[in-house]
Motif scaffolding. Structure first.
Motif, mmCIF file in Angstrom:
data_model
loop_
_atom_site.group_PDB
_atom_site.id
_atom_site.type_symbol
_atom_site.label_atom_id
_atom_site.label_comp_id
_atom_site.label_asym_id
_atom_site.label_seq_id
_atom_site.Cartn_x
_atom_site.Cartn_y
_atom_site.Cartn_z
ATOM 1 N N SER A 107 6.354 2.622 -14.537
ATOM 2 C CA SER A 107 5.940 1.326 -14.838
ATOM 3 C C SER A 107 6.792 0.281 -13.940
ATOM 4 C CB SER A 107 6.363 1.175 -16.375
ATOM 5 O OG SER A 107 7.713 1.129 -16.559
ATOM 6 N N TYR A 108 6.631 -0.982 -13.948
ATOM 7 C CA TYR A 108 7.340 -1.996 -12.963
ATOM 8 C C TYR A 108 7.122 -3.504 -13.372
ATOM 9 C CZ TYR A 108 3.151 -3.160 -10.482
ATOM 10 O OH TYR A 108 1.708 -3.515 -10.071
ATOM 11 N N ASP A 109 7.902 -4.159 -13.078
ATOM 12 C CA ASP A 109 7.700 -5.714 -13.365
ATOM 13 C C ASP A 109 7.351 -6.340 -12.094
ATOM 14 O OD1 ASP A 109 7.788 -8.302 -13.935
ATOM 15 O OD2 ASP A 109 9.748 -8.400 -14.750
ATOM 16 N N PRO A 110 6.263 -6.532 -11.911
ATOM 17 C CA PRO A 110 5.697 -7.327 -10.606
ATOM 18 C C PRO A 110 6.107 -8.579 -10.181
ATOM 19 C CG PRO A 110 3.776 -7.690 -12.398
ATOM 20 C CD PRO A 110 5.162 -6.640 -13.030
ATOM 21 N N PHE A 111 6.959 -9.108 -11.296
ATOM 22 C CA PHE A 111 7.356 -10.535 -10.871
ATOM 23 C C PHE A 111 8.684 -10.545 -10.581
ATOM 24 C CE2 PHE A 111 3.659 -10.904 -13.716
ATOM 25 C CZ PHE A 111 2.745 -11.567 -12.787
ATOM 26 N N ALA A 112 9.383 -9.320 -10.814
ATOM 27 C CA ALA A 112 11.005 -9.154 -10.346
ATOM 28 C C ALA A 112 11.365 -9.322 -8.820
ATOM 29 C CB ALA A 112 11.362 -7.729 -10.744
ATOM 30 N N ASP A 113 12.379 -9.779 -8.535
ATOM 31 C CA ASP A 113 12.684 -10.223 -7.046
ATOM 32 C C ASP A 113 13.059 -9.068 -6.511
ATOM 33 O OD1 ASP A 113 12.760 -12.790 -7.572
ATOM 34 O OD2 ASP A 113 14.880 -12.877 -8.089
ATOM 35 N N ASN A 114 13.228 -7.962 -6.991
ATOM 36 C CA ASN A 114 13.505 -6.388 -6.486
ATOM 37 C C ASN A 114 12.856 -5.636 -7.475
ATOM 38 O OD1 ASN A 114 15.126 -7.266 -4.280
ATOM 39 N ND2 ASN A 114 17.084 -7.252 -5.355
ATOM 40 N N ILE A 115 11.607 -5.172 -7.068
ATOM 41 C CA ILE A 115 10.806 -4.347 -7.842
ATOM 42 C C ILE A 115 11.372 -3.029 -8.246
ATOM 43 C CG2 ILE A 115 8.537 -3.088 -8.109
ATOM 44 C CD1 ILE A 115 7.208 -5.674 -6.937
ATOM 45 N N ALA A 148 0.238 3.816 -9.842
ATOM 46 C CA ALA A 148 0.043 5.322 -9.803
ATOM 47 C C ALA A 148 0.304 5.535 -8.262
ATOM 48 C CB ALA A 148 -1.364 5.805 -10.103
ATOM 49 N N PHE A 149 1.020 6.663 -7.732
ATOM 50 C CA PHE A 149 1.102 6.783 -6.376
ATOM 51 C C PHE A 149 1.255 8.381 -6.131
ATOM 52 C CE2 PHE A 149 5.044 6.313 -8.433
ATOM 53 C CZ PHE A 149 5.834 7.186 -8.082
ATOM 54 N N ASP A 193 0.611 -1.360 -0.126
ATOM 55 C CA ASP A 193 -0.107 0.095 -0.024
ATOM 56 C C ASP A 193 0.684 1.366 -0.105
ATOM 57 O OD1 ASP A 193 -2.293 -1.589 0.078
ATOM 58 O OD2 ASP A 193 -2.416 -1.668 2.305
ATOM 59 N N LYS A 194 2.302 1.080 0.316
ATOM 60 C CA LYS A 194 3.061 2.348 0.458
ATOM 61 C C LYS A 194 4.407 1.994 -0.113
ATOM 62 C CE LYS A 194 1.057 4.472 4.542
ATOM 63 N NZ LYS A 194 0.471 5.692 3.992
ATOM 64 N N LEU A 195 4.917 2.785 -0.890
ATOM 65 C CA LEU A 195 6.220 2.572 -1.349
ATOM 66 C C LEU A 195 7.165 3.934 -1.033
ATOM 67 C CD1 LEU A 195 6.431 4.367 -4.368
ATOM 68 C CD2 LEU A 195 4.825 2.744 -4.888
ATOM 69 N N THR A 196 8.532 3.712 -1.209
ATOM 70 C CA THR A 196 9.287 4.955 -0.859
ATOM 71 C C THR A 196 10.130 4.938 -2.104
ATOM 72 O OG1 THR A 196 9.719 4.073 1.351
ATOM 73 C CG2 THR A 196 11.369 5.779 0.499
ATOM 74 N N ILE A 197 10.161 6.454 -2.437
ATOM 75 C CA ILE A 197 10.852 7.169 -3.427
ATOM 76 C C ILE A 197 11.950 8.014 -3.170
ATOM 77 C CG2 ILE A 197 9.064 6.689 -5.101
ATOM 78 C CD1 ILE A 197 8.733 9.803 -4.846
ATOM 79 N N MET A 198 12.783 8.443 -3.876
ATOM 80 C CA MET A 198 13.686 9.243 -3.824
ATOM 81 C C MET A 198 13.186 10.814 -4.437
ATOM 82 S SD MET A 198 16.138 8.345 -1.951
ATOM 83 C CE MET A 198 17.405 9.446 -2.092
ATOM 84 N N LYS A 199 13.091 11.749 -3.774
ATOM 85 C CA LYS A 199 12.398 13.051 -4.307
ATOM 86 C C LYS A 199 13.414 14.060 -3.882
ATOM 87 C CE LYS A 199 8.414 15.851 -4.631
ATOM 88 N NZ LYS A 199 7.098 16.075 -4.258
ATOM 89 N N ASP A 200 14.108 14.985 -4.781
ATOM 90 C CA ASP A 200 15.064 16.080 -4.242
ATOM 91 C C ASP A 200 16.193 15.265 -3.311
ATOM 92 O OD1 ASP A 200 13.451 17.754 -5.867
ATOM 93 O OD2 ASP A 200 12.316 18.163 -4.248
ATOM 94 N N GLY A 201 16.523 14.171 -3.491
ATOM 95 C CA GLY A 201 17.480 13.749 -2.584
ATOM 96 C C GLY A 201 17.259 13.048 -1.350
ATOM 97 N N VAL A 239 11.007 9.463 0.449
ATOM 98 C CA VAL A 239 9.746 10.094 0.565
ATOM 99 C C VAL A 239 8.839 8.997 0.488
ATOM 100 C CG1 VAL A 239 7.850 11.499 -0.196
ATOM 101 C CG2 VAL A 239 10.188 12.504 -0.394
ATOM 102 N N GLU A 240 8.016 8.698 1.526
ATOM 103 C CA GLU A 240 7.141 7.788 1.654
ATOM 104 C C GLU A 240 5.749 8.068 0.972
ATOM 105 O OE1 GLU A 240 4.420 6.004 4.916
ATOM 106 O OE2 GLU A 240 6.295 4.624 4.773
ATOM 107 N N CYS A 241 5.440 7.190 -0.142
ATOM 108 C CA CYS A 241 4.263 7.483 -0.938
ATOM 109 C C CYS A 241 3.222 6.227 -0.663
ATOM 110 C CB CYS A 241 4.595 7.593 -2.368
ATOM 111 S SG CYS A 241 5.843 8.749 -2.721
ATOM 112 N N GLU A 242 2.107 6.852 -0.949
ATOM 113 C CA GLU A 242 0.699 5.900 -0.733
ATOM 114 C C GLU A 242 0.503 5.313 -2.119
ATOM 115 O OE1 GLU A 242 -3.914 5.958 0.339
ATOM 116 O OE2 GLU A 242 -2.567 7.420 1.228
ATOM 117 N N VAL A 243 0.441 4.235 -2.402
ATOM 118 C CA VAL A 243 -0.195 3.425 -3.773
ATOM 119 C C VAL A 243 -1.663 3.966 -3.816
ATOM 120 C CG1 VAL A 243 -0.575 1.546 -4.898
ATOM 121 C CG2 VAL A 243 1.677 1.718 -3.697
#
Length: 87
Positions: A53-61, A35-36, A5-13, A16-20
């Motif tokens: 975009s992402y590969d849902p079957f990758a070991d490390n998304i 979309a998040f 339900d949540k993912l972490t991205i890099m924003k301005d270095g 940032v925790e984001c909500e899916v």
């Protein structure tokens, strides 16, 4: 949903925790998208929604940027349809 339900991205270095918001698969190109939001707003007060975009079957998304105009147009149509309650 294959993502959390949540993912972490890099924003301005910074991390940032984001909500899916939602994820979907495009039948035309076979790619999966997520979309998040980081709950930031644009100058009009609308919540910013980001899509990668992402590969849902990758070991490390890993999230990948959308690079073509055609892909951006398709993603924009999906996001707008969902925002407008058409889906």
């Amino acid at each position: 949903m294959l993502l959390e339900d949540k993912l972490t991205i890099m924003k301005d270095g910074k991390e940032v925790e984001c909500e899916v918001v939602f994820d979907f698969t495009c039948n035309e190109n076979g790619k999966n998208y997520v979309a998040f939001t980081d709950h930031s707003t644009d100058e009009d007060g609308n919540e910013n929604i980001y899509v990668k975009s992402y590969d849902p079957f990758a070991d490390n998304i890993e999230m990948e940027d959308i690079v073509t105009d055609a892909e951006w147009n398709m993603v924009s149509e999906v996001v707008n349809s969902i925002k407008n309650g058409e889906v």
